[in-house]
Design an enzyme around this catalytic site. Sequence first.
Site: not given
Length: 332
Positions: A111, A192, A195
């Site tokens: 990240k 997986k 959202k």
Amino acid sequence: MARVLSGVQPSGDLHLGNYLGAFRNWVADQQEFDAFFCVVDLHALTSDYDPTLLAAKTLETAQNLLAVGLDPAACTLFVQSHVPEHPRLTWLLECTATFGELRRMTQFKDKGGEQETVRAGLLTYPVLMAADILLYDADRVPVGDDQRQHLELTRDVAARFNNRYGETFVVPESAVPKVAARVMDLQEPTRKMSKSVSSPLGTVLVLDSPEEIDRKVRKAVTDTETEVRYDPVQKPGVSNLLELLAAAGGGDPAELASHYANYGTLKADVAEALSELLRPVRERLAELQTERGYVETVLAEGAAKARTVAGPTLDRAMRAAGLLAPADGFTH
């Protein structure tokens, strides 16, 4: 009774992957262990977020956890920021962990990369996670593959602190969660359910109506064959539907496959099973959304109970580290 601790970020709507993959196990754990469950809102600050929505999302996440079956009489449910011992212990542990350890964390590398403007909290949040765990003398911490590195850091930091300052923390063990449903995206069945994926059709939300669940399942990606067979490698879409059917109603995916001659019938049964599985959760959530006062009371009582455990742990750690204690102790 062994103590177990788990936490979840206030990310918003609960989806089927959350429920089948984690929260059903939490409901079982509260009957077997001294269970502490936490909405880790401080972790949400490590990346861009909308401050006008954070409080609402935190409350919503707590409502979701109660709706799926967490019982305040059987577990301790609280919000991380309501227990000030968490950030206080984090500083002691940040002075125990090393920059090299944190820089090597996989999620930070993924990240943060080489960005100059990445938030410092993204680097140090594994130490906050360690504090979350160590404050409660947790024996067991259920972790998935993506969190194993963080638990190893927690164990290393706890052992290092104990070695430097004397036995202070329980060094936790990882707990392999009970067999959890393998919930993959309906549109991208090799990843997986989440959202954050590109198509909302791939994610079944707990609040989806039976009609919406039916629409999403009927549009689920399968393959160009017609045989209903459980084969996660060659037929990931069909296998995902069979696994969802098994998770919702019981049975073995491979054995269930023998009951179907075509994809249409399978999809219809999966949609019906999921709708029925989620019905009591939706109904309880609708009730809780009108009972804000009750939910806030649960969280206040949970935080107070959490502090009766976290406070003595922090006091013990600060004394061990050599800090001068005030007359009434560090946590009063």
